[in-house]
Design an enzyme around this catalytic site. Structure first.
Site, short mmCIF file in Angstrom:
data_model
loop_
_atom_site.label_atom_id
_atom_site.label_comp_id
_atom_site.label_asym_id
_atom_site.label_seq_id
_atom_site.Cartn_x
_atom_site.Cartn_y
_atom_site.Cartn_z
CG HIS A 266 -0.26 0.02 2.55
ND1 HIS A 266 0.06 1.19 3.21
CD2 HIS A 266 0.16 -0.98 3.37
CE1 HIS A 266 0.63 0.91 4.36
NE2 HIS A 266 0.71 -0.40 4.49
CB CYS A 285 1.22 -4.15 5.29
SG CYS A 285 -0.28 -5.07 5.71
#
Length: 385
Positions: A266, A285
């Site tokens: 992201h 992440c």
């Protein structure tokens, strides 16, 4: 932006396992023959320098093939030696300055035994891989903190990335990118409600409002933060969701890649982290610099309202602030790997720091290169992130 390798050879391809095993055997022989010389602590050397440490540096670089044996003699840090240092730095993911300073010195002084162990452990982690490469795929090498887009066996672009902290590691994953989410909301994982949100709210009761995080009950109804006792862990019984926008923790683009660890790639509002050479700051992440360009590459072949998706059309869609999920017409394979040592088809051997300490098991010695321990990656604990 931090300096990053421009090498067109991918970290992971169908031959990486075999090439890395071969390199492990080579480094075992080097170690058994006595390894290589080390340089004194705090050594600093740069082009043009002269002195007795220059021949030591030459022998060190000859040991791994960065410098030809024809250049073994000489007490001057000349252009040939500078090129050899740059090649060494490139293989270790270091800024290619051509000078020996702290980080390069640290890498030079790692023993041949340790390098052999890194190659062996990395090969073991690849042994059970069933990754389907295809003509286009994505590789994240966690120790490199980098994302590679690969097409027809060559790296199209390598992106600076931020990966998991040592105490919140990014897991190894093999899956496919299925969608690009624009203006995503962020549902805070339970682990982060405990570790981050509750402590923040205890210090600042207005924290959730400032961060545009809403509290929702089991029916999806919004709950007043003041109705929760923040001296307890009761907040984990609710859904905490951050609205889309510039301060959203996922930034403005999320890359959807279904997997059992619930991790993904992201954007981020903390883009200053991409300027750092050491980029292990996330909760598991992977944050990607220039994620819009990355999304455009992933969406090649997927049409939008006005034809093919471009960086410009993605930017336009983001400005609208509307949540939009764009499914890829053809999902792109993606692998997150943990390779502290690996070799490419041309014989070049690359190393990265063992940031998660996975190369040396706590209670068992590393097996020889011929022994394959299939569940080696299980030491990265799955987390909901």
């Amino acid at each position: 932006m931090a300096a990053i390798s421009q090498d067109a050879r991918p970290t992971l391809d169908p031959g990486t396992f075999i090439n890395t095993m071969r390199a492990a055997w080579t480094y075992k022989r080097i170690a058994e023959a006595g390894g290589w010389p080390s340089l004194p602590d705090r050594t600093i050397m740069k082009p043009g320098d002269k002195g007795p440490l220059v021949p030591v540096l030459r022998q060190r670089l000859i040991a791994e093939g960065d410098l030809s044996r024809d250049h073994a003699s000489g007490t001057t840090f000349d252009t040939t030696l500078t090129s050899a240092v740059k090649q060494f730095q490139a293989r270790h993911g270091l800024p290619e300055s051509g000078a020996v300073r702290a980080r390069t010195l640290e890498a030079l002084n790692v023993s041949a035994e340790t390098r052999h162990r890194q190659l062996t452990a990395s090969a073991q982690r690849l042994a059970s891989s069933t990754f389907s490469f295809g003509g286009r795929y994505v590789v994240v090498n966690i120790p490199s903190a980098a994302v590679e887009t690969v097409e027809e066996g060559q790296v199209v672009r390598r992106y600076v990335a931020v990966v998991g902290k040592a105490d919140r590691p990014s897991p190894t994953v093999e899956t496919r990118v299925t969608a690009v989410n624009l203006n995503p909301t962020w549902t805070v994982p339970v682990s982060l409600i405990k570790k981050d949100i509750i402590p923040h709210v205890r210090k600042d009761p207005d924290y959730l409002q400032k961060m545009k995080i809403r509290i929702l009950d089991a029916k999806g109804q919004e709950v007043d933060p003041k109705a929760i006792d923040w001296s307890t862990q009761n907040a984990v019984n609710y859904t905490l969701r951050q609205d889309p926008g510039a301060i959203n923790s996922l930034g403005q683009i999320r890359i959807d890649m279904p997997n059992k660890h619930a991790v993904y790639m992201h954007d981020t509002p903390k883009k200053q982290l991409f300027t750092q050479d050491i980029r292990f700051h996330s909760s598991g992440c992977v944050r990607v610099a220039d994620v819009g360009d990355f999304a455009e590459w992933l969406l090649r072949g997927t049409n939008g309202p006005s034809g093919a998706w471009t960086k410009a059309s993605l930017d336009t869609a983001i400005v609208s602030t509307a949540r939009q999920d764009i499914r890829l017409d053809k999902p792109v394979p993606v692998a997150w790997v943990y390779l502290t040592g690996y070799a490419t088809a041309d014989g070049a051997v690359h190393f990265r720091n063992d940031v998660y300490g996975l190369d040396t098991p706590r209670s068992e010695p590393v097996p020889e290169a011929v022994a394959i321990d299939v569940p080696a990656t299980s030491s990265i604990k799955p987390k909901r992130l």
